[in-house]
Write a protein that holds these residues in place. Structure first.
Motif, short mmCIF file in Angstrom:
data_model
loop_
_atom_site.label_atom_id
_atom_site.label_comp_id
_atom_site.label_asym_id
_atom_site.label_seq_id
_atom_site.Cartn_x
_atom_site.Cartn_y
_atom_site.Cartn_z
N ASP A 172 -22.09 51.30 2.04
CA ASP A 172 -23.09 50.93 1.05
C ASP A 172 -22.52 49.90 0.08
OD1 ASP A 172 -25.24 50.75 -0.53
OD2 ASP A 172 -25.10 52.76 -1.39
N VAL A 173 -22.18 48.73 0.63
CA VAL A 173 -21.53 47.72 -0.20
C VAL A 173 -22.48 47.20 -1.30
CG1 VAL A 173 -22.12 45.76 1.26
CG2 VAL A 173 -20.05 45.69 -0.09
N LEU A 174 -23.79 47.31 -1.06
CA LEU A 174 -24.75 46.79 -2.04
C LEU A 174 -24.67 47.52 -3.38
CD1 LEU A 174 -28.00 46.05 -0.03
CD2 LEU A 174 -26.06 44.58 -0.53
N SER A 175 -24.31 48.84 -3.32
CA SER A 175 -24.26 49.58 -4.58
C SER A 175 -23.12 49.03 -5.47
CB SER A 175 -24.03 51.07 -4.31
OG SER A 175 -22.83 51.23 -3.61
N TRP A 176 -22.16 48.36 -4.85
CA TRP A 176 -21.09 47.71 -5.59
C TRP A 176 -21.50 46.32 -6.03
CZ3 TRP A 176 -16.44 47.60 -7.73
CH2 TRP A 176 -15.60 48.69 -7.53
N PHE A 177 -22.02 45.58 -5.00
CA PHE A 177 -22.27 44.16 -5.22
C PHE A 177 -23.42 43.93 -6.21
CE2 PHE A 177 -20.34 41.61 -1.47
CZ PHE A 177 -19.12 42.17 -1.75
N TYR A 178 -24.41 44.83 -6.21
CA TYR A 178 -25.60 44.58 -7.05
C TYR A 178 -25.26 44.53 -8.54
CZ TYR A 178 -30.46 44.61 -8.51
OH TYR A 178 -31.65 44.27 -9.09
N PRO A 179 -24.62 45.60 -9.10
CA PRO A 179 -24.27 45.50 -10.53
C PRO A 179 -23.29 44.37 -10.82
CG PRO A 179 -23.38 47.52 -9.55
CD PRO A 179 -24.26 46.90 -8.52
N LEU A 180 -22.39 44.13 -9.84
CA LEU A 180 -21.44 43.02 -10.01
C LEU A 180 -22.21 41.71 -10.14
CD1 LEU A 180 -18.35 43.42 -9.83
CD2 LEU A 180 -18.43 42.54 -7.51
N HIS A 181 -23.22 41.58 -9.27
CA HIS A 181 -23.96 40.32 -9.19
C HIS A 181 -24.89 40.09 -10.38
CE1 HIS A 181 -25.79 36.86 -7.29
NE2 HIS A 181 -26.95 37.33 -7.68
N ILE A 182 -25.60 41.14 -10.78
CA ILE A 182 -26.62 40.86 -11.81
C ILE A 182 -26.11 41.11 -13.24
CG2 ILE A 182 -28.53 41.36 -10.22
CD1 ILE A 182 -29.06 43.84 -11.97
N VAL A 183 -24.98 41.82 -13.40
CA VAL A 183 -24.51 42.06 -14.78
C VAL A 183 -23.10 41.52 -15.01
CG1 VAL A 183 -24.07 43.82 -16.54
CG2 VAL A 183 -25.91 44.17 -14.90
N VAL A 184 -22.12 42.02 -14.22
CA VAL A 184 -20.72 41.74 -14.55
C VAL A 184 -20.40 40.24 -14.45
CG1 VAL A 184 -18.33 42.28 -14.00
CG2 VAL A 184 -20.09 44.04 -13.75
N LEU A 185 -20.65 39.65 -13.28
CA LEU A 185 -20.27 38.24 -13.09
C LEU A 185 -21.06 37.31 -14.02
CD1 LEU A 185 -19.75 38.31 -9.23
CD2 LEU A 185 -17.98 38.25 -10.99
N PRO A 186 -22.40 37.48 -14.15
CA PRO A 186 -23.10 36.63 -15.12
C PRO A 186 -22.57 36.80 -16.55
CG PRO A 186 -24.69 37.68 -13.67
CD PRO A 186 -23.37 38.29 -13.36
N SER B 42 -28.19 24.70 -14.81
CA SER B 42 -28.57 25.38 -13.56
C SER B 42 -28.26 26.88 -13.68
CB SER B 42 -27.90 24.77 -12.33
OG SER B 42 -26.64 24.32 -12.60
N PHE B 43 -27.24 27.23 -14.46
CA PHE B 43 -26.96 28.65 -14.69
C PHE B 43 -28.15 29.33 -15.38
CE2 PHE B 43 -24.98 31.91 -17.59
CZ PHE B 43 -24.76 32.86 -16.59
N ILE B 44 -28.74 28.62 -16.37
CA ILE B 44 -29.91 29.20 -17.06
C ILE B 44 -31.06 29.40 -16.06
CG2 ILE B 44 -31.69 28.74 -18.81
CD1 ILE B 44 -29.59 27.47 -20.51
N VAL B 45 -31.27 28.39 -15.19
CA VAL B 45 -32.34 28.51 -14.18
C VAL B 45 -32.05 29.72 -13.27
CG1 VAL B 45 -33.43 27.36 -12.20
CG2 VAL B 45 -32.81 26.03 -14.23
N ILE B 46 -30.78 29.90 -12.90
CA ILE B 46 -30.39 31.02 -12.03
C ILE B 46 -30.69 32.35 -12.72
CG2 ILE B 46 -28.39 32.23 -11.06
CD1 ILE B 46 -27.14 29.49 -10.54
N VAL B 47 -30.33 32.45 -14.01
CA VAL B 47 -30.53 33.72 -14.73
C VAL B 47 -32.03 34.04 -14.82
CG1 VAL B 47 -30.27 34.90 -16.94
CG2 VAL B 47 -28.36 33.59 -16.01
N VAL B 48 -32.83 33.04 -15.18
CA VAL B 48 -34.28 33.29 -15.33
C VAL B 48 -34.88 33.73 -13.99
CG1 VAL B 48 -36.50 32.22 -15.87
CG2 VAL B 48 -34.51 31.72 -17.29
N SER B 49 -34.56 32.96 -12.91
CA SER B 49 -35.14 33.33 -11.60
C SER B 49 -34.56 34.66 -11.13
CB SER B 49 -34.89 32.22 -10.57
OG SER B 49 -33.53 31.89 -10.54
N GLY B 50 -33.27 34.92 -11.44
CA GLY B 50 -32.63 36.19 -11.02
C GLY B 50 -33.30 37.39 -11.67
N VAL B 51 -33.64 37.26 -12.98
CA VAL B 51 -34.29 38.37 -13.67
C VAL B 51 -35.65 38.68 -13.01
CG1 VAL B 51 -35.36 39.07 -15.85
CG2 VAL B 51 -33.10 38.00 -15.86
#
Ligand code: HEM
Length: 463
Positions: free
Chosen positions: A179-193, A28-37
């Motif tokens: 502007d919490v999104l400027s923090w959360f976005y890189p965290l969400h799409i790069v750091v945590l994955p 399911s992580f792979i599915v999340i990454v593909v759909s997230g990209v």
């Protein structure tokens, strides 16, 4: 040098449905990454205001952030966009559920004993990082539901003494919501994955360093593995990947999840009613609702236990889960390697502790829905919360005692079946006039399970 993957093709993998949860989480992580990209192509992580002028009529003209505007466009204008969003969200729920079940399986079958203690920590790490990824992800659309959960997060941080306001200032730039999104976005799409990739690789390397653990059964010992060859296991695993992807797509195509257009844009002055946190974070919300509103003054500063108490208790609870294998080893003195899994009933105390933990979590979880329950069943929300307060204290010890008794009863039942066989329901009259029920001896596999279980009891430490 020993390379864990060097003899991969010669390995044998046990075959049991409960051993699949880890793989389901990974797929399911792979599915999340593909759909997230795919989502990153259309999503805009910006809180700049725009007037909505898309096809969804009820919100036309409403001011919202670019983030929500782009999420609305993904949902209504991008071809396959809504499906991709929903695949991403449903796969998240599958991943959290699978990794939780994997952790529970490891706990109740003692799959965390030496030499797999590090594996437990890695799986626990995957669960917490996934929860963080899910929390940051649900904040990205910047709708009313995500705004409300961020407001709760900010409130909890502000009320946490010493470090709280500093963390809140770091996240929200001193003024909520900023502007919490400027923090959360890189965290969400790069750091945590990226952290998750490292943890999954660590889990795979740790798993390959030892032979796989297996359930007791005919011919299975601490020194062998009975199962399928690596090639067959690999083919089945590919099938499982297709199944997980298929289920996520089917759910996304048929069941709406996170309909942001119904919630509207986030507004720090309002909170949405009837929208609860995602189920996997509900226990945190429940703990806040159950905490008494006690507060006291220290050195001129007011300390509120209404937030400090639940934050401390939930942190302690999660820390105890993380270090449980080490506590059990210390208490039992069992430092041997184990490759045979235990049946939960054969270690009544551990199973009791596990059910007590699940009860504690479950009561907190249910408490998060107290307001909805009160409306639905026409009850007083205060009485419901009082009931949950009693249950959260008395429920876990009661669950521990009851579960231990059930396990001991099941052990006796096993012993009776091993000695006398299974009851057939056929009652025969004996020459002396008495009646007895006929018993059928159990087959070799079942006896092996039962007898193997009793030998395992003698060898394995019990806390
Ligand atoms: C385990 C890792 C991840 C989890 C648990 C996760 C979870 C979520 C969740 C629950 C949402 C809200 C979806 C919704 O609107 O209903 C979301 C949004 C989003 N995620 Fe992820 N995600 C993960 C990884 C990724 C990755 C690797 C990427 C991209 C490379 C990504 C990109 C996005 C984007 C762009 C959004 C906003 C779009 C939208 O909400 O429609 N995510 N994520």
């Amino acid at each position: 040098m020993h390379r864990p993957w060097s003899n991969l093709r010669a390995r044998v993998f046990p075959d049991h449905w409960s051993l699949l949860f880890g793989q389901i989480a990974f797929y399911s992580f792979i599915v999340i990454v593909v759909s997230g990209v795919i989502l990153t192509v259309y999503y805009e992580p910006s809180v700049d205001p725009v007037g909505y002028d898309g096809p969804y009529a009820p919100l036309r003209g409403v001011e919202m952030s670019r983030a929500l505007d782009s999420t609305m466009a993904i949902s209504f204008e991008v071809r396959g966009g809504l499906l991709t969003r929903q695949v991403h969200h449903w796969a998240t729920l599958i991943m959290v559920a699978a990794i939780t079940l994997h952790l529970l399986r490891l706990f109740f079958t003692a799959g965390f004993r030496r030499p797999r203690r590090m594996n437990w920590l890695v799986v626990f790490g995957i669960l917490t990082v996934t929860l963080a990824a899910a929390l940051t992800g649900t904040s990205l659309p910047d709708d009313m539901a995500s705004g409300t959960s961020l407001a709760v997060l900010d409130g909890v941080l502000q009320a946490t003494p010493v470090v709280g306001s500093a963390i809140s200032a770091l996240l929200f730039g001193g003024q909520f919501p900023s502007d919490v999104l400027s923090w959360f976005y890189p965290l969400h799409i790069v750091v945590l994955p990226a952290v998750l990739v490292v943890l999954f690789v660590a889990a795979a390397v740790l798993a390959l360093r030892h032979r796989p653990a297996q359930f007791t059964g005919p011919g299975r010992t601490e020194d062998n593995v009975v199962g399928r060859p690596a090639t067959v296991a690999a083919v089945k695993s590919v099938g499982l990947f297709c199944f997980v992807g298929g289920v996520a797509i089917l759910m996304a195509a048929t069941a709406t999840i996170n309909p942001v257009w119904l919630y509207g844009p986030a507004d720090p002055a309002n909170a949405s009613a009837g929208v609860g946190p995602a189920w996997y974070l509900a226990f945190l919300d429940g703990s806040l609702r159950l905490a008494p509103g006690w507060e006291f003054v220290v050195g001129g500063k007011t300390i509120s236990l209404a937030v400090l108490l639940p934050v401390t208790i939930c942190t302690l609870f999660l820390a105890l889960v993380a270090i449980y294998p080490f506590i059990e080893e210390r208490l039992t003195g069992d430092r041997n390697d184990h490759h045979l899994l235990q049946r939960p009933r054969n270690n009544p105390t551990r199973t009791g502790i596990g059910v007590a933990g699940v009860t504690f979590y479950g009561v907190l979880w249910a408490a998060a829905g107290a307001d909805t329950m009160a409306v639905l069943f026409h009850l007083s929300v205060n009485s419901l919360l009082r009931l949950f307060q009693v249950l959260v204290i008395l429920g876990p010890p009661a669950a521990l005692v009851i579960t231990r008794r059930i396990c001991l009863g099941l052990q006796q039942h096993d012993a009776q079946i091993a000695v006398h066989g299974v009851e057939t329901g056929i009652v025969v009259r004996q020459p002396d006039g008495g009646y007895v029920e006929q018993h059928r001896p159990v087959d070799a596999y079942r006896r092996w399970q039962l007898v193997g279980a009793s030998t395992e009891k003698k060898t394995a430490g019990q806390p």
